[in-house]
Motif scaffolding. Structure first.
Motif, PDB file in Angstrom:
ATOM      1  N   THR A 199       0.913   4.035  -2.972  1.00  0.00           N
ATOM      2  CA  THR A 199       0.649   5.439  -2.634  1.00  0.00           C
ATOM      3  C   THR A 199       1.770   6.340  -3.140  1.00  0.00           C
ATOM      4  OG1 THR A 199      -0.579   4.751  -0.662  1.00  0.00           O
ATOM      5  CG2 THR A 199       0.172   7.039  -0.746  1.00  0.00           C
ATOM      6  N   LYS A 217      -7.189   7.639  -6.884  1.00  0.00           N
ATOM      7  CA  LYS A 217      -7.180   7.414  -5.442  1.00  0.00           C
ATOM      8  C   LYS A 217      -7.104   5.919  -5.169  1.00  0.00           C
ATOM      9  CE  LYS A 217      -9.626  11.521  -3.771  1.00  0.00           C
ATOM     10  NZ  LYS A 217     -10.799  12.015  -2.999  1.00  0.00           N
ATOM     11  N   LEU A 218      -6.418   5.577  -4.088  1.00  0.00           N
ATOM     12  CA  LEU A 218      -6.251   4.176  -3.706  1.00  0.00           C
ATOM     13  C   LEU A 218      -7.290   3.801  -2.663  1.00  0.00           C
ATOM     14  CD1 LEU A 218      -4.538   1.571  -3.871  1.00  0.00           C
ATOM     15  CD2 LEU A 218      -3.148   2.512  -1.999  1.00  0.00           C
ATOM     16  N   LYS A 247       1.594   9.425  -6.422  1.00  0.00           N
ATOM     17  CA  LYS A 247       1.842  10.861  -6.226  1.00  0.00           C
ATOM     18  C   LYS A 247       2.026  11.575  -7.557  1.00  0.00           C
ATOM     19  CE  LYS A 247       3.729  10.745  -1.534  1.00  0.00           C
ATOM     20  NZ  LYS A 247       4.910  11.029  -0.672  1.00  0.00           N
ATOM     21  N   GLU A 271       0.831  -1.207   0.000  1.00  0.00           N
ATOM     22  CA  GLU A 271       0.000   0.000   0.000  1.00  0.00           C
ATOM     23  C   GLU A 271       0.865   1.256   0.000  1.00  0.00           C
ATOM     24  OE1 GLU A 271      -3.710   2.007   2.522  1.00  0.00           O
ATOM     25  OE2 GLU A 271      -2.915   0.036   3.074  1.00  0.00           O
ATOM     26  N   THR A 272       1.945   1.225   0.783  1.00  0.00           N
ATOM     27  CA  THR A 272       2.861   2.370   0.808  1.00  0.00           C
ATOM     28  C   THR A 272       3.511   2.591  -0.548  1.00  0.00           C
ATOM     29  OG1 THR A 272       3.327   1.981   3.150  1.00  0.00           O
ATOM     30  CG2 THR A 272       4.908   3.317   1.918  1.00  0.00           C
TER      31      THR A 272
END
Length: 851
Positions: A692, A702-703, A696, A688-689
């Motif tokens: 994300t 959007k996640l 950018k 997830e990081t």
């Protein structure tokens, strides 16, 4: 003043409660119809304004019917046409911006939620439109990463000449230098960001493409301009349209369908108001037999009596309609205030004030006044048949349908048999007729059934009021007036039928779409654009983003959707490009007709398409058919290999083709939606990081956690379910008005009878209990009939949804039946409040002297 109108005004003034209730009924129906038709066109207009860029000072705009980009070779053909002064090809794209993209303030409304990125040829553009640069300079052909915007947009964004404007594009966030400012935008539409054509093609991942040809003509003569436009239409062919750039047409039809549903609800409310008025006037004739006889004895003609009754209806119709129009506008305004946050969040549209057209005012007025007058026509005609001698006899006027009960009952039996036959046949085209037949059958059979049903419910109530016998008195009062009880119960029946029908449809929709939701969006992660209902207005990303996602450690599968607009048989179609192998692994598509393995294999190896049920029903397409999809390069033949449904596109006309065919035929390679599945044992937080961080550079996405998104949509279903129950209960209000009206009239009619009861020792409480019992029996009769009608209509509505292309599982509406029973009992108790108080407060001496 005309005598009938004068007498009508005097009578209405003397019967304030009845007049108010009858006027309220017609006002309610007009309110629903007028209110719904003020906010729906406004919403549609806002949506279209969002989807279309204003053409400015251009004489003619040429776009492809699909809205897709096409080869610039057509531009040279247009320029050679006699009468064309100058023509320019451009590439325009609406960019839906993420929430808080520019202001970064979640608490404040977004200053700018959409922009139009427009790529132009600067030299040709200045020949067509006068660009008055108020600061800086205009674009040069060799400019890259340069933009010209309006002063109003610059003010909103807080930028000026020389500043950077960061826009999400298909290749990621791109910084454009503002090189010039134009005057404030005066015309309606979205703010434009002007760049060179080459720059737009690069940013939107559409190399060598345009999607708009703007044309200015050599003459202002209307006849000559028409000839030139005809030559243009002949040259460009049937695959292009003369007009504005249009997108999102595949969901406009669904918005209009919703408007039709609301209009139907309003008409039902108005119809129930007509029942109330008919019941009121019919009883008015019975109550005023003596007055009518006096008027006839004094020389009043039949026409005078008829005009008197019709004048009362006309006056009440006018007053109720005017009040309905005013309150309907306020109702539309209130609904729009509720829609505004939703429109901004999901569709990025700004909604204005309710739209009122002369035709809407006239139609609503004609319906309101017309139904009122028609409802009073039969009672008025009945009043003319009252002779002076008959009317002056000392008898209590009663209107009874007992003589007609046998005929009406058997006619109702025949209609019910026909309705059941239609239900068994399952013919979608006859479903509406079947519902009308079934409801009409119940109404026709009701007079003959009122007495036994009233006795049944009277005996049940007697268990509650066993000591004083009030339930039997109430049952006897209703049995003496089966016609009036039937009309009153009919309004309750229609209201409860609506409640049950809505419950049947919503419970079935919830069951069906919850299963589809879990299957379609059950991925570990979803990467979504600002709007999911209007794919064509989203800025996607080039294939490199998907490849980078696949390279993240722990990611097992990445499946993407690509979008292109098309047409088949003049029906707008949203095409979704999929990778058949990856999409098949997700198992996101619920196939309702055809073999999944064969269908996905065909998508890989040929021009094949899977369509959803809405497209199949709308265009009349079946599995195995060959259809011609309109593409920028011409019509392409595809074979229909299956019919399926997914959650996000269930309501729009949609087809699924391979991404390879989409790139070849439609030139679209950018992805607008991503689903990501993880490997077993993968570190979810780390993945997830990484996603994300990668997004950018693509702020248009959007996640979401797939599981969390499914839960949010489930909660949304629950909210919609409750809100629709509230709407159904709102439409049941006319039944409450009808019962209040009937009970109040009954109190007036039985003034002497109530006086006799009081004289022989009945207490005020017992009188109130009689009226309460009547109300409960009436509501019980109407609710019982309404449950029968609602179950029939609900089942047929679910089958109708299947006919429109929505595969549905029927779920018995147990909660809806409980809601209908609760509403029926509540309305019965509420309806008795005013009439019971009125009856209990009658003075015994005055009551005995009545008439």
């Amino acid at each position: 003043m005309n005598l009938p109108i004068k007498l009508a005004l005097r009578y209405l003034k003397g019967r304030k409660l009845r007049t108010a209730l009858t006027t309220l009924a017609i006002m309610f129906g007009v309110l629903v119809i007028f209110g719904m038709n003020t906010f729906m066109p406004t919403f549609v207009q806002a949506f279209q304004s969002q989807m279309m860029a204003v053409a400015g000072q251009i004489d003619v705009t040429i776009t492809h019917k699909t809205g897709e980009a096409f080869d610039p070779s057509l531009l040279e053909k247009v320029r050679r046409i006699e009468g064309v002064k100058v023509a320019m090809g451009s590439l325009e794209r609406l960019i839906n911006l993420p929430a808080d993209y520019f202001d970064r303030d979640p608490q404040a409304p977004d200053r700018v939620s959409t922009l139009v990125l427009k790529g132009i040829d600067p030299e040709v553009a200045r020949q067509m439109i006068v660009y008055n640069v108020v600061e800086g300079r205009f674009l040069d052909p060799q400019d890259t990463h340069a933009a010209v915007i309006t002063r109003s947009l610059a003010r909103e964004l807080g930028v000026g000449v020389g500043d950077k404007l960061a826009l999400p594009t298909a290749i990621g966030v791109t910084d454009l230098e503002v090189v010039g400012l134009l005057p404030e935008r005066a015309l309606p539409g979205n703010e434009e960001v002007l760049v060179t054509l080459n720059e737009a093609q690069y940013l939107l991942n559409l190399p060598g493409k345009i999607n708009v040809i703007d044309v200015n003509l050599t003459t202002l003569d209307e006849a000559q301009r028409a000839e030139i436009q005809q030559r243009l239409m002949t040259e460009v062919g049937d695959h292009y349209r003369i007009g504005a750039l249009e997108s999102g047409s595949e969901i406009l039809a669904n918005i209009r369908n919703a408007q039709l549903i609301f209009n139907l609800m309003g008409f039902l409310a108005l119809l129930m108001g007509g029942f109330i008025i008919f019941n009121t006037f019919r009883t008015v004739v019975a109550e005023r037999r003596r007055d009518i006889g006096m008027l006839r004895a004094l020389g009043a003609s039949r026409a005078t009596i008829r005009n008197l009754i019709l004048a009362e209806g006309l006056i009440q119709g006018i007053v109720g309609t005017v009040a309905g129009l005013i309150l309907g506008y306020l109702f539309g305004w209130f609904i729009l205030q509720l829609i505004v946050p939703v429109g901004k969040q999901f569709l990025n549209i700004k909604v204005g004030l309710p739209a009122v057209s002369p035709s809407l005012v006239i139609t609503s007025s004609l319906l309101g006044i017309g139904i009122t007058v028609l409802a009073g026509l039969l009672p008025a005609q009945s009043a003319t048949r009252v002779t002076p001698l008959e009317a002056l006899r000392p008898s209590v006027g009663q209107v009874s349908f007992r003589r007609l009960a046998g005929l009406s009952f058997w006619a109702g039996v025949v209609l019910m048999i026909l309705g059941v036959a239609i239900l068994i046949s399952g013919q979608a085209a006859l479903l509406g007729i079947g519902a009308i037949l079934f409801v009409s059958a119940l109404i026709l059979m009701a007079p003959a059934l009122i007495n036994p049903i009233a006795v049944l419910f009277g005996n049940l109530l007697a268990l509650l009021f066993a000591r004083n016998g009030t339930a039997q008195l109430a049952e006897g009062n209703l049995s003496r007036q089966p016609g009036r009880a039937t009309v009153t119960a009919s309004t309750t029946m229609i209201a409860m039928a609506v409640v049950i029908m809505v419950a049947s449809v919503l419970s079935s929709v919830t069951l069906t779409f919850t299963k589809v939701l879990e299957k379609s969006l059950g991925s570990d992660f979803l990467i979504m654009p600002p709007t999911v209902a209007v794919w064509g207005s989203n800025t996607g990303a080039a294939p490199e983003l998907a490849q980078k996602l696949r390279e993240i450690p722990g990611v097992a599968l990445v499946s993407t959707l690509r979008f292109a607009g098309s047409q088949v048989k003049d029906v707008a179609v949203g095409l979704l490009g999929i990778d058949p192998q990856a999409y098949r692994q997700l198992d996101a598509l619920t196939i309702t007709e055809g073999d999944p393995e064969t269908a996905f294999r065909a998508l890989e190896n040929e021009r094949a398409i899977i369509i959803n049920g809405v497209l199949a029903a709308t265009a009349g397409i079946r599995v195995g058919d060959e259809i011609n999809l309109l593409a920028p390069s011409g019509e392409k033949t595809y074979r229909v290999v299956a019919i399926g449904i997914d959650y996000l596109n269930a309501k729009t006309t949609t087809g699924y083709i391979s991404q390879a065919n989409m790139a070849t035929d439609f030139g679209r390679t950018e992805d607008v939606f991503y689903q990501v599945n993880l490997k077993p044992g993968a570190d979810r937080a780390a993945v997830e990081t990484a996603i994300t961080q990668l997004l950018k550079s693509y702020p248009q996405f959007k996640l979401f956690s797939g599981k969390r998104y499914v839960e949010e949509n489930r909660r949304l279903f629950d909210v919609v379910l409750l809100s629709m129950y509230a709407v159904a209960a709102f439409l049941a209000i006319p039944s409450l008005i009808a019962m209040v009206n009937t009970l109040a009239i009954g109190v007036i009619e039985r003034t002497r009878e109530i006086g006799m009861l009081r004289a022989v020792g009945a207490t005020r409480r017992q009188v109130r209990t009689i009226i309460l019992s009547e109300a409960l029996i009436l509501s019980a009769i109407g609710t019982a009939f309404g449950i029968l009608a609602g179950l029939y209509m609900g089942y047929m509505a679910v089958r109708a949804f299947e006919g429109f292309g929505f595969p549905m599982e029927y779920l018995f509406p147990g909660s809806g039946i409980l809601a209908a029973v609760a509403i029926g009992i509540l309305f019965g108790a509420l309806a008795a409040t005013i009439p019971a108080r009125q009856a209990a407060q009658l003075n015994v001496v005055e009551a005995l002297r009545y008439e």
